[in-house]
Motif scaffolding. Structure first.
Motif, mmCIF file in Angstrom:
data_model
loop_
_atom_site.group_PDB
_atom_site.id
_atom_site.type_symbol
_atom_site.label_atom_id
_atom_site.label_comp_id
_atom_site.label_asym_id
_atom_site.label_seq_id
_atom_site.Cartn_x
_atom_site.Cartn_y
_atom_site.Cartn_z
ATOM 1 N N UNK A 187 0.850 -1.315 -0.011
ATOM 2 C CA UNK A 187 -0.047 -0.003 -0.005
ATOM 3 C C UNK A 187 0.786 1.263 -0.129
ATOM 4 N N UNK A 188 0.374 2.254 -0.490
ATOM 5 C CA UNK A 188 1.161 3.333 -0.463
ATOM 6 C C UNK A 188 1.770 3.765 0.884
ATOM 7 N N UNK A 189 0.987 3.523 2.128
ATOM 8 C CA UNK A 189 1.468 3.818 3.214
ATOM 9 C C UNK A 189 2.802 2.962 3.544
ATOM 10 N N UNK A 190 2.943 1.903 2.769
ATOM 11 C CA UNK A 190 4.326 1.233 3.110
ATOM 12 C C UNK A 190 5.511 1.778 2.580
ATOM 13 N N UNK A 191 5.450 2.598 1.627
ATOM 14 C CA UNK A 191 6.836 3.201 0.874
ATOM 15 C C UNK A 191 7.837 3.744 1.551
ATOM 16 N N UNK A 192 7.310 4.323 2.879
ATOM 17 C CA UNK A 192 8.580 4.804 3.658
ATOM 18 C C UNK A 192 9.320 3.559 4.180
ATOM 19 N N UNK A 193 8.813 2.487 4.450
ATOM 20 C CA UNK A 193 9.466 1.511 5.137
ATOM 21 C C UNK A 193 10.205 0.721 3.796
ATOM 22 N N UNK A 194 9.493 0.717 2.740
ATOM 23 C CA UNK A 194 10.254 -0.043 1.579
ATOM 24 C C UNK A 194 11.575 0.851 1.164
ATOM 25 N N UNK A 195 11.396 2.228 1.343
ATOM 26 C CA UNK A 195 12.595 3.045 0.950
ATOM 27 C C UNK A 195 13.770 2.960 2.230
ATOM 28 N N UNK A 196 13.383 2.731 3.239
ATOM 29 C CA UNK A 196 14.485 2.466 4.484
ATOM 30 C C UNK A 196 15.218 1.281 4.169
ATOM 31 N N UNK A 197 14.288 0.051 3.866
ATOM 32 C CA UNK A 197 14.849 -1.289 3.566
ATOM 33 C C UNK A 197 16.156 -1.017 2.287
ATOM 34 N N UNK A 198 15.402 -0.558 1.420
ATOM 35 C CA UNK A 198 16.199 -0.395 0.093
ATOM 36 C C UNK A 198 17.495 0.470 0.066
ATOM 37 N N UNK A 199 17.202 1.695 0.783
ATOM 38 C CA UNK A 199 18.228 2.617 0.822
ATOM 39 C C UNK A 199 19.480 2.047 1.422
ATOM 40 N N UNK A 200 19.209 1.284 2.698
ATOM 41 C CA UNK A 200 20.462 0.582 3.497
ATOM 42 C C UNK A 200 21.248 -0.038 2.286
ATOM 43 N N UNK A 201 20.563 -0.732 1.427
ATOM 44 C CA UNK A 201 21.521 -1.596 0.340
ATOM 45 C C UNK A 201 22.306 -0.691 -0.641
ATOM 46 N N UNK A 202 21.492 0.600 -0.872
ATOM 47 C CA UNK A 202 21.973 1.412 -1.837
ATOM 48 C C UNK A 202 23.449 2.008 -1.262
ATOM 49 N N UNK A 203 23.564 1.837 -0.004
ATOM 50 C CA UNK A 203 24.788 2.752 0.635
ATOM 51 C C UNK A 203 25.703 1.807 1.029
ATOM 52 N N UNK A 204 25.344 0.588 1.019
ATOM 53 C CA UNK A 204 26.074 -0.478 1.683
ATOM 54 C C UNK A 204 26.599 -1.708 1.007
ATOM 55 N N UNK A 205 25.560 -2.003 -0.187
ATOM 56 C CA UNK A 205 25.923 -3.154 -0.956
ATOM 57 C C UNK A 205 26.010 -3.071 -2.292
#
Ligand SMILES: CC(C)(COP(=O)(O)OP(=O)(O)OC[C@H]1O[C@@H](n2cnc3c(N)ncnc32)[C@H](O)[C@@H]1OP(=O)(O)O)[C@@H](O)C(=O)NCCC(=O)NCCS
Length: 168
Positions: free
Chosen positions: A10-28
């Motif tokens: 849902x649209x309300x999940x997008x902030x959590x999706x971004x937190x999960x993803x951006x960890x990997x952007x910066x570290x993997x």
């Protein structure tokens, strides 16, 4: 891990999706993106995922622990029955079966939508992802040398493919 619910995002999940993803952007090297996705970009990405291209999340007790998506493999219309999958699990709950649950769900959704094949683009150094996809029958379809450059090194990409309807 018990009590994991896989459902459409849902649209309300997008902030959590971004937190999960951006960890990997910066570290993997598992994503070749080098700058974090902004909230506005994530909303635009979600809007681009129609009913043929679902986004799902793994939720437990209201917390988002991972997400998956089926995206257009290529914008040209003759590719419309081919999808690229993504799966990302929150870094503090790796190894608990969430990746398996999300990928199984993506494959089921792709089949029921009527897609013909799923392609995963995986950095060749990402053993966990390669093994996960192999477990579900994805085969190595191509290996591209040094197409990525991140963290001061060149990276190879493997294309792994799962046929959903194989008539050959
Ligand atoms: C790849 C990823 C999704 C796996 O998620 P997970 O929840 O940790 O994986 P699971 O616990 O469901 O394990 C599933 C299978 O993956 C493989 N696997 C997972 N972690 C592994 C590791 N560290 N080393 C080797 N294989 C591993 C195994 O085959 C495992 O099956 P098994 O437990 O029966 O041996 C997770 O590591 C992740 O989010 N990585 C970063 C993002 C990424 O690489 N995404 C894929 C590119 S789209």
């Amino acid at each position: 891990m018990e009590n994991i619910n896989i459902r459409l995002a849902l649209r309300d999940d997008l902030a959590a999706i971004n937190v999960i993803y951006n960890h990997y952007v910066l570290n993997s090297t598992c994503t070749y993106q080098t700058e974090p996705t902004t909230d506005a970009e994530r909303h635009a990405w979600f809007d681009a995922h129609d009913s043929k291209h679902p986004v799902a999340v793994a939720e437990r007790s209201g917390e988002i622990l991972g997400w998956s998506s089926l995206s257009k493999f290529h914008p040209r219309s003759a590719y419309s029955n081919t999808v690229e999958n993504s799966v990302y699990v929150r870094q503090d709950v790796l190894g608990c079966g969430i990746g398996k649950a999300l990928l199984a769900d993506s494959i089921d959704r792709a089949k029921s939508i009527g897609h013909r094949t799923i392609i995963a683009l995986i950095s060749a150094d990402q053993t966990a992802s390669v093994k996960l996809h192999e477990k579900f029958g994805f085969v190595h379809a191509a290996h591209l040398r040094e197409v990525g450059y991140k963290f001061d090194r060149w990276l190879d990409v493997v294309f792994m493919q799962l046929m959903l309807k194989d008539c050959r």
